[in-house]
Design an enzyme around this catalytic site. Structure first.
Site, mmCIF file in Angstrom:
data_model
loop_
_atom_site.group_PDB
_atom_site.id
_atom_site.type_symbol
_atom_site.label_atom_id
_atom_site.label_comp_id
_atom_site.label_asym_id
_atom_site.label_seq_id
_atom_site.Cartn_x
_atom_site.Cartn_y
_atom_site.Cartn_z
ATOM 1 N N ASP A 8 38.918 20.386 50.665
ATOM 2 C CA ASP A 8 40.306 19.971 50.832
ATOM 3 C C ASP A 8 41.275 20.821 49.995
ATOM 4 O O ASP A 8 41.237 20.793 48.766
ATOM 5 C CB ASP A 8 40.479 18.513 50.420
ATOM 6 C CG ASP A 8 39.558 17.573 51.172
ATOM 7 O OD1 ASP A 8 38.340 17.839 51.203
ATOM 8 O OD2 ASP A 8 40.033 16.559 51.696
ATOM 9 N N GLU A 39 44.126 18.877 55.332
ATOM 10 C CA GLU A 39 44.936 17.673 55.522
ATOM 11 C C GLU A 39 45.851 17.367 54.333
ATOM 12 O O GLU A 39 46.747 16.533 54.445
ATOM 13 C CB GLU A 39 44.046 16.470 55.805
ATOM 14 C CG GLU A 39 43.228 15.999 54.630
ATOM 15 C CD GLU A 39 43.111 14.470 54.599
ATOM 16 O OE1 GLU A 39 43.506 13.825 55.573
ATOM 17 O OE2 GLU A 39 42.646 13.955 53.582
ATOM 18 N N ASN A 40 45.629 18.037 53.198
ATOM 19 C CA ASN A 40 46.496 17.875 52.028
ATOM 20 C C ASN A 40 47.203 19.169 51.666
ATOM 21 O O ASN A 40 47.668 19.328 50.531
ATOM 22 C CB ASN A 40 45.679 17.413 50.819
ATOM 23 C CG ASN A 40 45.235 15.964 50.940
ATOM 24 O OD1 ASN A 40 46.052 15.058 50.947
ATOM 25 N ND2 ASN A 40 43.930 15.759 51.036
ATOM 26 N N ASN A 67 42.263 11.579 57.032
ATOM 27 C CA ASN A 67 43.092 10.372 57.100
ATOM 28 C C ASN A 67 44.585 10.645 56.966
ATOM 29 O O ASN A 67 45.410 9.788 57.288
ATOM 30 C CB ASN A 67 42.655 9.359 56.038
ATOM 31 C CG ASN A 67 42.637 9.935 54.634
ATOM 32 O OD1 ASN A 67 41.931 10.915 54.379
ATOM 33 N ND2 ASN A 67 43.380 9.344 53.729
ATOM 34 N N HIS A 68 44.961 11.851 56.505
ATOM 35 C CA HIS A 68 46.380 12.216 56.419
ATOM 36 C C HIS A 68 46.823 13.081 57.602
ATOM 37 O O HIS A 68 47.863 13.729 57.544
ATOM 38 C CB HIS A 68 46.661 12.966 55.115
ATOM 39 C CG HIS A 68 46.436 12.147 53.879
ATOM 40 N ND1 HIS A 68 47.000 10.904 53.696
ATOM 41 C CD2 HIS A 68 45.693 12.395 52.757
ATOM 42 C CE1 HIS A 68 46.618 10.418 52.523
ATOM 43 N NE2 HIS A 68 45.827 11.291 51.944
ATOM 44 N N HIS A 150 34.734 13.575 57.238
ATOM 45 C CA HIS A 150 35.728 13.177 56.248
ATOM 46 C C HIS A 150 35.510 11.702 55.941
ATOM 47 O O HIS A 150 35.961 10.822 56.679
ATOM 48 C CB HIS A 150 37.130 13.430 56.825
ATOM 49 C CG HIS A 150 38.215 13.476 55.809
ATOM 50 N ND1 HIS A 150 38.460 14.584 55.027
ATOM 51 C CD2 HIS A 150 39.141 12.552 55.442
ATOM 52 C CE1 HIS A 150 39.487 14.358 54.242
ATOM 53 N NE2 HIS A 150 39.912 13.111 54.468
ATOM 54 N N HIS A 175 36.918 14.803 51.661
ATOM 55 C CA HIS A 175 37.734 13.624 51.367
ATOM 56 C C HIS A 175 37.736 13.225 49.895
ATOM 57 O O HIS A 175 38.791 12.895 49.355
ATOM 58 C CB HIS A 175 37.347 12.411 52.205
ATOM 59 C CG HIS A 175 38.166 11.190 51.896
ATOM 60 N ND1 HIS A 175 39.538 11.151 52.099
ATOM 61 C CD2 HIS A 175 37.830 9.967 51.375
ATOM 62 C CE1 HIS A 175 40.000 9.964 51.736
ATOM 63 N NE2 HIS A 175 38.985 9.233 51.294
ATOM 64 N N HIS A 177 37.224 15.008 47.225
ATOM 65 C CA HIS A 177 37.724 16.100 46.362
ATOM 66 C C HIS A 177 36.804 16.367 45.176
ATOM 67 O O HIS A 177 37.191 17.074 44.244
ATOM 68 C CB HIS A 177 39.135 15.801 45.837
ATOM 69 C CG HIS A 177 40.199 15.783 46.884
ATOM 70 N ND1 HIS A 177 41.516 16.101 46.613
ATOM 71 C CD2 HIS A 177 40.169 15.474 48.188
ATOM 72 C CE1 HIS A 177 42.244 15.978 47.712
ATOM 73 N NE2 HIS A 177 41.431 15.604 48.683
#
Length: 257
Positions: A8, A39-40, A67-68, A150, A175, A177
């Site tokens: 991530d 996603e981040n 999820n983001h 994830h 997910h 991290h």
């Protein structure tokens, strides 16, 4: 086929560190395909068109999400149009933008990349990832299949890995991290790591200033997550996959600082 899977990427600082380190890694390790969870990649969570472009221009071939995925509305049309940005395939079909898998044409062969999301301690309105991957694999002809799972819990990730052992080439978890040290090749030839880790600030809590997260845990009140500045790391895993069998023959976990 050598596939590099990157954990991530957190915010602008993570994107910039990836751009600094990725070209040399690809050259030294003879990487054929680079997959990155983005996603981040935008400051404040989510992914934006500009952060996605930044990752692609830095040498990433496929961006996976989680999820983001839908945090930024400006990405909705991009997700519907892009063939190399994928969100978890077990989001409800027809009501969420984007696609859950893609096929990368490498010339001599094709590689399918699939994004899935876990359901334990995550969102509840998802299709069962075990059932979803079964339906996808029934229609899959590619010899090499890579999955970004994830998910929150190690048990769900491990269970899916054993369920798919010998049916897919490699699975890397994202997910949390936090990089795990369990990279291996399962009995059926599937490469695996529970969580590949994070690309972003080292002295942080999942990329965020530690004091902010401490305040949230102590007060249980909403806080603004500001990213930590300073030294960064890029955590990743390499899967060396046999072109003929689609099995992983070697895997290597890395942390670049």
């Amino acid at each position: 086929m050598r596939v590099l899977c990157i954990g991530d990427v957190v915010g602008k600082i993570g994107c910039e560190f990836l751009r600094e380190k990725l070209p040399a890694i690809k050259r030294v390790k003879n990487i054929d395909l680079t997959i990155c969870n983005g996603e981040n990649s935008a400051d404040g969570n989510g992914i934006t068109p500009s952060s996605a472009d930044f990752l692609f221009n830095s040498g990433v071939n496929v961006i996976t999400l989680g999820n983001h995925s839908f945090r930024r509305r400006e990405m909705y049309d991009v997700l519907d149009e892009a063939k190399d940005i994928i969100r978890p395939a077990n989001f409800p079909e027809g009501t969420t933008p984007g696609i859950g898998y893609c096929t990368v044409d490498m010339g001599r062969l094709q590689i399918k990349v699939i994004n899935l999301m876990g359901t334990m301690l995550m969102e509840n309105n998802l299709d069962n990832p075990f059932h979803k991957i079964d339906s996808i694999l029934k229609e899959t002809e590619e010899k090499i299949v890579i999955i970004d799972f994830h998910a929150e819990t190690t048990s769900e990730k491990l269970a899916l890995a054993h369920y798919l052992d010998g049916r897919v080439s490699a699975i890397f978890g994202t997910h949390t991290h936090v990089q795990t040290s369990d990279e291996r090749i399962l009995n059926g030839g599937t490469g695996y790591i529970t969580d590949v880790g994070m690309t972003g600030p080292m002295d942080s809590v999942l990329g965020v200033e530690p004091e902010i997260v401490i305040e949230k845990f102590k007060t249980q009140m909403p806080v603004r997550f500001d990213l930590k500045k300073g030294e960064c790391k890029m955590e990743c895993v390499i899967f060396d996959i046999d072109d003929k069998t689609g099995k992983t023959i070697f895997c290597e976990r890395m942390r670049i600082i």
